[in-house]
Design an enzyme around this catalytic site. Structure first.
Site, short mmCIF file in Angstrom:
data_model
loop_
_atom_site.label_atom_id
_atom_site.label_comp_id
_atom_site.label_asym_id
_atom_site.label_seq_id
_atom_site.Cartn_x
_atom_site.Cartn_y
_atom_site.Cartn_z
N HIS A 37 0.84 -1.21 0.00
CA HIS A 37 0.00 0.00 0.00
C HIS A 37 0.88 1.26 0.00
CE1 HIS A 37 -2.78 -2.93 2.19
NE2 HIS A 37 -3.52 -2.54 1.16
N ARG A 187 -3.85 -10.23 4.05
CA ARG A 187 -4.26 -11.58 4.48
C ARG A 187 -3.08 -12.45 4.88
NH1 ARG A 187 -8.51 -10.69 0.31
NH2 ARG A 187 -10.48 -10.76 1.45
P1 AMP Z 1 -6.37 -3.84 -0.60
O1 AMP Z 1 -6.25 -3.04 0.63
O2 AMP Z 1 -5.89 -5.24 -0.47
O3 AMP Z 1 -7.75 -3.75 -1.23
O4 AMP Z 1 -5.40 -3.20 -1.67
C1 AMP Z 1 -5.45 -1.82 -1.96
C2 AMP Z 1 -4.52 -1.54 -3.11
O5 AMP Z 1 -3.20 -1.95 -2.76
C3 AMP Z 1 -4.88 -2.32 -4.39
O6 AMP Z 1 -4.67 -1.48 -5.51
C4 AMP Z 1 -3.89 -3.47 -4.36
O7 AMP Z 1 -3.59 -3.98 -5.64
C5 AMP Z 1 -2.68 -2.78 -3.77
N1 AMP Z 1 -1.77 -3.78 -3.19
C6 AMP Z 1 -2.06 -4.70 -2.25
N2 AMP Z 1 -0.98 -5.50 -2.02
C7 AMP Z 1 -0.02 -5.08 -2.85
C8 AMP Z 1 1.32 -5.50 -3.12
N3 AMP Z 1 1.89 -6.52 -2.46
N4 AMP Z 1 2.03 -4.83 -4.04
C9 AMP Z 1 1.48 -3.79 -4.71
N5 AMP Z 1 0.23 -3.34 -4.52
C10 AMP Z 1 -0.52 -3.98 -3.61
#
Ligand code: AMP
Length: 301
Positions: A37, A187
């Site tokens: 993030h 997760r």
């Molecule tokens: P989430 O909080 O999981 O819904 O993710 C929010 C944003 O962070 C989304 O655009 C995801 O693709 C990005 N994101 C989550 N994990 C990663 C990661 N390991 N590398 C790059 N972007 C990520």
């Protein structure tokens, strides 16, 4: 940094920035922040202007029996991390304001949501696009930033933005990984120590597929076989899918021409993890190994 819980206030802040001629740059998340993030925020800071991160665990994108109720939430830690990473505003709307009684409209991008994760989580992407359109309408960003870890999400969001004539640039960052290559994810914290060890096989499997491709194989079934071989030696990892698909249409491909997406979803214990890697015939673009840019902890393989 401002913490905003109210839609009206968020609109006002954004309108003021726009009115002053500034750019509004938006990073939507579900919180439980990690370096993945933060890489989105760092990328967002490059655009200049008002950097807004939203934190909203969106019930619409969780299916029955999924982890909506247990999804990790730690607002104090998240706001501290967001501030350190340069966010100007953290927007944390409450569920009742986002989905008031009587709410019923949904936005769906049906065909791009059919394959890959959409096949196993049939209502997931409809929930994602619905909340994103709402957040886009509230925050009114010039630019929104997404991570390539959720590659299918990016393709779907780009389609929605184009189909609905939203004046928003969609920008992306590569996957940020832990030292053993595991893609960072909120997760990952669910994994027990032995599961965490086993989860490293997902990245190893992607690398095996990529190396098969790099040594000249263009037959998707052979590359998928290599990936499955690596995963299947880990009894704790149960494959949900290993797919090679078109980078734009997300349809399965049999023979790779210029480029394709190699994507994996697997259960490790009770935790569902996803990862992917682009396979390109041009060697200078190496998406399996460029994902730790800007972070110290993550490893470049
Ligand atoms: P989430 O909080 O999981 O819904 O993710 C929010 C944003 O962070 C989304 O655009 C995801 O693709 C990005 N994101 C989550 N994990 C990663 C990661 N390991 N590398 C790059 N972007 C990520």
């Amino acid at each position: 940094m401002m913490v905003v819980n109210n839609i009206r206030k968020m609109r006002d802040i954004s309108a003021r920035a726009r009115g002053e001629g500034g750019r509004v740059v938006f990073v939507p998340t579900m919180g439980s922040l990690h370096e993945g993030h933060l890489s989105l925020l760092k990328r967002g800071a490059d655009f200049g202007g008002l950097l807004v991160m939203s934190i909203f665990v969106n019930p619409l994108q969780f299916g029955p029996g999924e982890d909506y109720l247990t999804y990790p939430r730690d607002i104090d830690r998240d706001t501290e991390m967001a501030e350190d990473a340069g966010a100007d505003v953290v927007f944390i709307p409450n569920e009742a304001e986002i989905y008031p009684e009587g709410f019923q409209t949904s936005v769906d991008v049906p065909f791009l949501g059919r394959n890959l994760c959409g096949h196993f989580r049939p209502h997931h992407f409809g929930g994602v696009t619905t909340v994103l359109l709402k957040l886009f309408n509230i925050v009114e960003p010039h630019v929104a930033i997404f991570g390539e870890k959720d590659y299918q999400q990016i393709v779907i969001v780009r389609r929605m933005v184009s189909d609905l004539n939203l004046d928003i640039e969609i920008d992306t960052v590569p996957v940020v990984r832990e030292r053993d290559g595991l893609a960072m994810s909120s997760r990952n914290g669910y994994l027990k120590p032995d599961e965490r060890m086993a989860a490293g096989a997902i990245y190893k499997a992607l690398l095996a597929g990529k190396s098969c491709f790099d040594s000249g194989s263009r037959d998707a079934s052979i590359i998928i076989g290599e990936v499955e071989d690596v995963l299947s030696v880990q009894p704790m990892v149960s494959i949900q899918y290993v797919k090679i698909c078109d980078l734009d249409t997300l349809e399965d491909v049999d023979t790779i021409e210029d480029g394709a997406l190699l994507a994996v979803a697997a259960m490790v214990g009770r935790t569902r993890l996803i990862d992917n890697c682009k396979l390109y015939t041009t060697p200078e673009i190496d998406s399996c190994t460029d994902g730790s840019a800007g972070t110290e902890r993550a490893m470049v393989w």
